[in-house]
Design a protein around this motif. Sequence first.
Motif, PDB file in Angstrom:
ATOM      1  N   SER A 299       0.826  -1.193   0.000  1.00 45.04           N
ATOM      2  CA  SER A 299       0.000   0.000   0.000  1.00 45.04           C
ATOM      3  C   SER A 299       0.863   1.246   0.000  1.00 45.04           C
ATOM      4  O   SER A 299       1.926   1.293   0.614  1.00 45.04           O
ATOM      5  CB  SER A 299      -0.905   0.010   1.236  1.00 45.04           C
ATOM      6  N   THR A 300       0.402   2.280  -0.700  1.00 44.09           N
ATOM      7  CA  THR A 300       1.082   3.569  -0.675  1.00 44.09           C
ATOM      8  C   THR A 300       0.243   4.587   0.079  1.00 44.09           C
ATOM      9  O   THR A 300       0.541   5.774   0.073  1.00 44.09           O
ATOM     10  CB  THR A 300       1.316   4.083  -2.106  1.00 44.09           C
ATOM     11  N   MET A 301      -0.809   4.123   0.743  1.00 45.42           N
ATOM     12  CA  MET A 301      -1.741   5.027   1.400  1.00 45.42           C
ATOM     13  C   MET A 301      -1.988   4.594   2.838  1.00 45.42           C
ATOM     14  O   MET A 301      -1.723   3.457   3.212  1.00 45.42           O
ATOM     15  CB  MET A 301      -3.073   5.026   0.637  1.00 45.42           C
ATOM     16  N   LYS A 302      -2.534   5.487   3.641  1.00 46.02           N
ATOM     17  CA  LYS A 302      -2.966   5.151   4.988  1.00 46.02           C
ATOM     18  C   LYS A 302      -4.375   4.566   4.928  1.00 46.02           C
ATOM     19  O   LYS A 302      -5.176   4.936   4.068  1.00 46.02           O
ATOM     20  CB  LYS A 302      -2.951   6.397   5.876  1.00 46.02           C
ATOM     21  N   THR A 303      -4.676   3.689   5.890  1.00 46.64           N
ATOM     22  CA  THR A 303      -5.980   3.022   5.837  1.00 46.64           C
ATOM     23  C   THR A 303      -7.138   4.022   5.942  1.00 46.64           C
ATOM     24  O   THR A 303      -8.171   3.845   5.302  1.00 46.64           O
ATOM     25  CB  THR A 303      -6.094   1.983   6.972  1.00 46.64           C
ATOM     26  N   GLU A 304      -6.950   5.076   6.749  1.00 43.86           N
ATOM     27  CA  GLU A 304      -8.065   6.023   6.928  1.00 43.86           C
ATOM     28  C   GLU A 304      -8.415   6.738   5.633  1.00 43.86           C
ATOM     29  O   GLU A 304      -9.548   7.194   5.462  1.00 43.86           O
ATOM     30  CB  GLU A 304      -7.751   7.037   8.035  1.00 43.86           C
TER      31      GLU A 304
END
Length: 270
Positions: free
Chosen positions: A140-145
């Motif tokens: 992933s390159t993103m935060k879960t939120e």
Amino acid sequence: MNNIGNVLNAIRIKSPLIHNITNYVVMNTTANALLAIGASPVMAHAIEEVEEITSISSSLVINMGTLSDKWVDSMVLAAKKAKEINTPFVFDPVGIGASTYRTLTAQKIIETATPNVIRGNASEIMALCKLSNSTKGVDSTMKTEDAVEGAINLSKKLNNTIVVSGEIDYIITGDAVNKISNGSALMPKVTGMGCTATSIVGACIAVESDIHLASTTAMAIMGIAGDMASKLSKGTGSFQVNFLDSLYLLSDEIIKTEIKLQKEEIKLNV
């Protein structure tokens, strides 16, 4: 809280058969994780047998980590069979967005039969929502939120449960959102932890018809076992072994003491 412990106990009592069509990288890891919590794994992907294996299994896990045309055909057949006989199934869209082939495969599987649960990291869920193409391989390159709003919309569209896993795990069924904050920083450094989470979701939905509760239980099991393992480990190698031991040693009391669960109901302004 007791309900979460009850789901784990039900797995240990019933030892459900979990049909995994998964990737070469994680087969051994996920099979051992399922055995550690009391489930019975079968890794069967040959097109000649997937319908029969699905028919005798308590749930189906489809993970598209290592794709080929034959495996995709098997995934579609198994998904179709699962829906035909009402066997719960969880889908892991590994690396969706990294290639056109992966994106089209994920769409094909979901269009064939809507999974009861989709579990992915934030980038995969966002790619599935067609909101982003920022997937970097299978990481992933993103935060879960960042994926919560898209996941809520996707859950409502598909009428199922979406699990976004990461530093904080989000379990989303419509407006109902559970957050699990357990887990170790070592987990992203060990291959197959996300795939293991998907298989454990498969074990939980095999014994619990409340899919939101089952998915929450799965992520609690993963996170708490990760916490336990990290306290015993010197690095990623020992973490792998200690994680399996922790899964095996999980109990109601440990879950009640260690779980970091928040429940929310999020209404989107749409």
